[in-house]
Enzyme design. Structure first.
Site, PDB file in Angstrom:
ATOM      1  NE  ARG A 100       2.385  -5.668  -7.368  1.00  0.00           N
ATOM      2  CZ  ARG A 100       1.642  -5.369  -8.416  1.00  0.00           C
ATOM      3  NH1 ARG A 100       0.749  -6.241  -8.881  1.00  0.00           N
ATOM      4  NH2 ARG A 100       1.754  -4.202  -9.014  1.00  0.00           N
ATOM      5  CG  ASP A 145      -4.928   0.353  -9.456  1.00  0.00           C
ATOM      6  OD1 ASP A 145      -4.543  -0.766  -9.068  1.00  0.00           O
ATOM      7  OD2 ASP A 145      -5.127   0.626 -10.651  1.00  0.00           O
TER       8      ASP A 145
HETATM    9  O1  DOR Z   1      -1.199  -0.172 -13.865  1.00  0.00           O
HETATM   10  C1  DOR Z   1      -1.735  -1.181 -13.397  1.00  0.00           C
HETATM   11  N1  DOR Z   1      -1.075  -1.970 -12.539  1.00  0.00           N
HETATM   12  N2  DOR Z   1      -2.966  -1.506 -13.774  1.00  0.00           N
HETATM   13  C2  DOR Z   1      -3.518  -2.677 -13.456  1.00  0.00           C
HETATM   14  O2  DOR Z   1      -4.625  -2.948 -13.847  1.00  0.00           O
HETATM   15  C3  DOR Z   1      -2.760  -3.674 -12.675  1.00  0.00           C
HETATM   16  C4  DOR Z   1      -1.749  -3.018 -11.849  1.00  0.00           C
HETATM   17  C5  DOR Z   1      -0.738  -3.993 -11.296  1.00  0.00           C
HETATM   18  O3  DOR Z   1      -1.171  -5.005 -10.715  1.00  0.00           O
HETATM   19  O4  DOR Z   1       0.455  -3.770 -11.425  1.00  0.00           O
HETATM   20 ZN    ZN Z   2      -5.493  -2.466  -9.885  1.00  0.00          ZN
HETATM   21 ZN    ZN Z   3      -7.162  -2.179 -13.052  1.00  0.00          ZN
END
Ligand code: DOR
Ligand code: ZN
Ligand code: ZN
Length: 440
Positions: free
Chosen positions: A64, A307
């Site tokens: 972030r 992720d």
């Molecule tokens: O749910 C998600 N959040 N999918 C994404 O591709 C990006 C990610 C985010 O950066 O918040």
């Molecule tokens: Zn992602």
């Molecule tokens: Zn993604």
């Protein structure tokens, strides 16, 4: 004299478990040997017969910064990672501004260098008009990331001809493409339909991005990459249809990842989690989850990455269409996987393959991902018998919540080392300086 010795350990090597210890000098593993072969060192750590794994490489995080440091910053994100046994992260480019120019890449480098306590690398962003920037890339990014459709941030490539041209350039430059594969037209169509509904909820949201969305996009990107000749990696594979496509058409130039949330949560959890379940691609059915586990076991899925996409509670507690998509994960991936070892669903060497060996191979990271002489001493000592609940109040991620809050897990990391420096010890963070990885 060595800087550090870890003795009385079950070392998880790439070809099995070795009982003994290791010598660490200048941040590298100098020698792996039986305890009786260990020489003197400044510091000696007794692993008490516990497993020592190579530090996890989380190939997919969103830390972030720059732009959204209220959700996470490089210190809080890397601390959460260290607490989860993760010693290297590869950060995604959908920051603000996006990491789609060399200038922005260098800016992110400076931030990470000053704040990260673990090692790191960067995915570069493909955009509709940054072919020049892509041409200027050197062998110092983990991949170029393609967002085919709308998700957090503004970064996306919404023209397949542009994607094809960029794939060809990456083929020439031998740079990996990573893909967020969801069909943009389908999402738009079903999202517009949902907007007409008066009261939409988190389950309705999953219908705006059904399985066909992900499978259709994966199929198309696989074909484009075969025509362009580039290497391609699919992020967060979540559906049985994608698994089937991979089974039929995967080549050595194609790799795939899935996430802890797709392995450990399903649509059934949405009732309890509400908007906190919102994520792209969305949570799927139990049948999808079973196929994901089969693919993890068979090796069709090459890696598990988190992720890690932190958002603040107030950003989740909006109307479902306006709520932020994504969930944190960097702190809980290893305990979730260790719990599966205790249940007999995974071997300890599977964890190492999926979270260290294969990520290092796919992203071509030098000297990491294995406990091996000459490699970086990135290590995590785990206690396979320790039982504890995931507890929102103890998390180090700045967003302060986990979709797994309250889940009792057996098997936790106790100490984490980055290049021989202890960064996490039984709940405490020790501030050290992370470095950028290099690539082979
Ligand atoms: O749910 C998600 N959040 N999918 C994404 O591709 C990006 C990610 C985010 O950066 O918040
Ligand atoms: Zn992602
Ligand atoms: Zn993604």
């Amino acid at each position: 004299m060595s800087d550090l010795v870890i003795k009385n350990a079950k070392l998880v090597l790439s070809d099995g478990v070795f009982e003994g210890g290791l010598l660490i000098e200048d941040g590298k593993i100098k020698k792996i040997t039986s305890d009786s072969g260990l020489l003197k060192a400044d510091k000696v750590i007794d692993a008490n017969g516990n497993y020592v794994l190579p530090g996890l490489i989380d190939a997919h995080v969103h830390f972030r910064e720059p732009g959204s440091s209220s959700k996470e910053d490089w210190f809080t994100g890397s601390s959460a990672a260290a607490a989860g046994g993760v010693t290297t992260v590869l950060d995604m480019p959908n920051t603000q501004p996006p990491t789609s120019t060399i200038e922005q890449l260098n800016r992110k480098r400076e931030i990470a260098q000053s704040k990260s306590i673990i090692d790191y690398g960067f995915h570069f962003g493909a955009s509709a008009d940054n072919l020049n920037e892509l041409s200027a890339l050197e062998n110092n990014v983990a991949s170029v990331k393609f967002y085919m459709s709308e998700t957090t941030g503004s970064l996306r490539v919404d023209n397949d001809a542009v994607i094809f041209e960029e794939f060809k350039l990456l083929a020439d430059k031998k740079i990996l493409a990573t893909i967020h594969a969801e069909n943009r037209d389908m999402i738009q169509y079903w999202t517009n339909k949902l907007k007409e509904k008066k009261e939409a909820n988190a389950i309705d949201y999953t219908n705006t991005r059904p399985n066909i969305c992900a499978a259709d996009a994966l199929n198309q990107m696989m074909y484009l990459s075969k025509m362009a000749g580039n290497r391609i990696h699919f992020c967060h594979v979540s559906t049985r249809e994608e698994i089937m496509l991979l089974k039929n058409s995967k080549t050595e130039k194609i790799t795939a990842e899935t996430t802890p949330h797709h392995l450990f949560l399903t649509k059934e959890d949405i009732k309890k989690l509400g908007n906190y379940s919102k994520v792209n691609p969305p949570l799927r059915s139990i049948e999808d989850q079973k196929k994901l586990w089969d693919a993890v076991h068979s090796g069709l899925i090459d890696i598990i990455s988190t992720d890690h996409a932190p958002h603040l509670p107030e950003e989740k507690n909006r109307d479902i269409l306006m709520a932020s998509a994504g969930m944190p994960g960097v702190e809980t991936m290893l305990p979730l996987l260790l719990n599966e070892v205790n249940k007999g669903n995974l071997k300890i060497t599977d964890i190492t393959r999926l979270t260290a060996v294969n990520p290092a191979k796919i992203f071509q990271i030098k000297n990491k991902g294995m406990i091996k002489e000459g490699y970086d001493a990135d290590l995590v000592i785990i206690d396979l018998k320790k039982e504890a609940k995931v507890d929102n109040s103890k998390l180090l991620t700045k967003c302060g919540w986990s979709p797994f809050n309250g889940r009792k897990l057996k098997g936790w990391p106790t100490k984490t080392f980055v290049r021989g420096n202890k960064v996490f010890d039984e709940g405490s963070i020790i501030k050290t300086q992370g470095n950028e990885v290099t690539y082979f």
